[in-house]
Write an enzyme that holds these catalytic residues in place. Sequence first.
Site, mmCIF file in Angstrom:
data_model
loop_
_atom_site.group_PDB
_atom_site.id
_atom_site.type_symbol
_atom_site.label_atom_id
_atom_site.label_comp_id
_atom_site.label_asym_id
_atom_site.label_seq_id
_atom_site.Cartn_x
_atom_site.Cartn_y
_atom_site.Cartn_z
ATOM 1 C CG ASP A 32 -9.733 -28.803 -67.619
ATOM 2 O OD1 ASP A 32 -10.271 -28.210 -68.565
ATOM 3 O OD2 ASP A 32 -9.231 -28.229 -66.640
ATOM 4 C CD GLU A 34 -7.451 -25.307 -64.393
ATOM 5 O OE1 GLU A 34 -7.222 -24.115 -64.703
ATOM 6 O OE2 GLU A 34 -8.509 -25.880 -64.672
ATOM 7 C CG HIS A 174 -11.573 -21.595 -63.808
ATOM 8 N ND1 HIS A 174 -11.389 -21.612 -65.174
ATOM 9 C CD2 HIS A 174 -12.563 -20.688 -63.563
ATOM 10 C CE1 HIS A 174 -12.202 -20.744 -65.730
ATOM 11 N NE2 HIS A 174 -12.942 -20.173 -64.782
ATOM 12 C CG ASP A 179 -12.882 -27.004 -64.980
ATOM 13 O OD1 ASP A 179 -13.723 -26.889 -64.059
ATOM 14 O OD2 ASP A 179 -12.197 -26.045 -65.397
#
Length: 567
Positions: A32, A34, A174, A179
Site C-alpha cells: 500500500d 500513501e 490511510h 492498510d
Amino acid sequence: MTAAPVRTRWEEQRSFDELGRPLRDVTFCVVDLETTGGSVGDGDRITEIGAVKVRGGEVVGEFQTLVNPHTSIPPFIAVLTGITNGMVADAPPISSALPAFLEFARGSVLVAHNARFDVGFLQHFARELDLSWPDFEVVDTVKVARRVVTRDEAPNHKLSSLARVFRSGTTPNHRALADARATVDVLHGLMERLGSLGVHTLEELQTYSSKVAAAQRRKRHLADRLPHAPGVYLFCDERSRVLYVGTSKDLRRRVRSYFTASETRTRIGEMVRLASSVTGIECATPLEAEVRELRLIAEHKPSYNRRSRFPEKVTFVKLTREPWPRLSLVKKVLDDDADYLGPFSSRASAESCLAALHETFPIRQCNDRFGRQPSRSACVLAEMGRCLSPCDGSVDADTYAAVVRQLRDALLRDPDDVVELVNEKMTALADEERFEEASVHRDRLASFVRAAARTQRLTSLTRCPELVATRRDDEGRWAVHVVRHGRLAAAGVIPAGADARSYVDQLRASAETVVPSIGPLPAATAEESERILRWLELPGVRLVEIEGEWTCPVRGAGRPSPTNLTA
C-alpha cells in the site's frame, strides 16, 4: 544454466488436478502507498510505502518507510493520512526507498487494493529511476471482491468496508503499513470464501468470476491431456469443426483458463460453450507456435478468430511495365517484371498510399493502354498540372521515363522525395489552419512509408534461399530456426550436451523444401514473414548460416528519420 531442469521437475510434480500454483505455496507481497495526490501524471509523489509478505496464511515479513517527496504535501492530504512535511523531511528519497522495496518484494506476487493505482506509481518511478521492474504477477483485491462480495454485505468495495466484512484485526487508517495489514486480512477472507467454490490456485484466483457458468467450469477436463509446453491449441465443436485457434507458452494452463476465468469477451464465452474438444500441437519454440497458429487460422478460418483468417485478401500497388507506365491497385503479384508495393491488408490503405504517390509524381492515372506515340486529348488532371499528359504528346518518352525511375526509386530504395513533398504540403495547410486537410496528407504519407518499409523488409528476407539463426531463450536453451525464402522451414532446441553444429546440420537436412514465390512475395504470408523478422531482430540472435544477402536499402523507408509525420 541450472534453471531449466529445476523448472522442469517442478512442472512434473504438479498437484493432482494440475490447475496451476496452489495458493498455499504462493508468496504474496501485499503493498500500500500513501501519496501527495491521486495522479502520477499530475506530478504527485509517494510519501510512504508499506508492505506485508505472507505465505500459507502466515506473515513472513513486513516493510515500511516514509519517503521524502521533495515537494510540499497538500494540507488535505496531510489531514487524511496524518503524514506532514516535517515527518518526511529526513525520510529517504524514492531513489533509495524503491530499490529497497523491490528487493523485499522480489520473487513474490504483488497484491494491492486498487492495484492500478499503487502498482502504477511504483512502475512510474521505476522507469524514472531507470530501475529494472521485476516481472511481478499482480492480484487486485478490489477486482476479486467485486466478483465475490455482494451489495447486501457491503455498500461498496472500499478497503474500510471489506475490512469490516472480513473482520480484519487492523482498521484501515490511510497509513501504508496499517492498510497493507488490513488488505492481508481481506485477501485471506476472499481466498477462504473462494476455496469453497473450488478456487485453489493463483491462476483461478486471478481470473475467477461468479459469472462463469457451472457447465463451462465442468469442461476443464478438456485440457487434461495437453502438455505444459509451448504450442497451438484448437477448440473444436462436436462435428470436429475448428472454432478457435490460439497459442501459448503453456498449453494446458492456457486452455484451462478458458473454463475458470472471467472471460469478458462475449464471443469467446459463446465459443467455449460450443466446444466439445481441444487439440494441442506441441511446438519446439514460441516462434514455431506463432507461425503454426497463423497457418491453421488461414487453413480453417475459424469463426471465432477475428484476425489472420484471410491472408489472401490483400491489395498491392503496382508500377506497370508498358510504354507509358502507371500505378494501379491489384490483388495478385504476377511474374511480369513489374514493381509492387505491399501487401496492404485493406484497399483503403492502399488507396491512401496511391494518393501520396500521385501527389508526388505526375505520371498518368488513366487506365488506357497507350502505344509509343499516343494521340488523344488531355484529361482534367493534365489541365490541373497533375499529369505530364503523354496522351496528347505533351511529354517525350525520355522525360516521362526519368520521372518513372524516380518513382521506382522511391518505392524500392529512397522515399525522401515523397516524404519531403507531402511534408511541405502539410506545413502549408497547417499554416493556413486547414488542419483537417493536413491530416489527410499525413495519413497518406504514413500509409506510403509503412508500406515501403514493409515491402523492403519482406523483400530482403525473401531474397535469401536459406537463413539459419539461433537465440538463447529464457531457460538458457538455444532455439534454432531455419528460414527459407521468408518461410519458417524448421524449428528446434539444441538438447543439453549435444553437439550444436551437428544438431543444426540435422535440422537443416530435415527442414521443409521451400520453392520461391513470384516477385517480391515471401514463400509464406506476409504476416508469417513479419513474425520471423521480429524474432530475427531480437537482441541476442546469432546468424549461423545465410545463403544470399539479407540487406535493406541504406536510405530505405525503414530507417530512423527525423521527418515529421504527425504535423
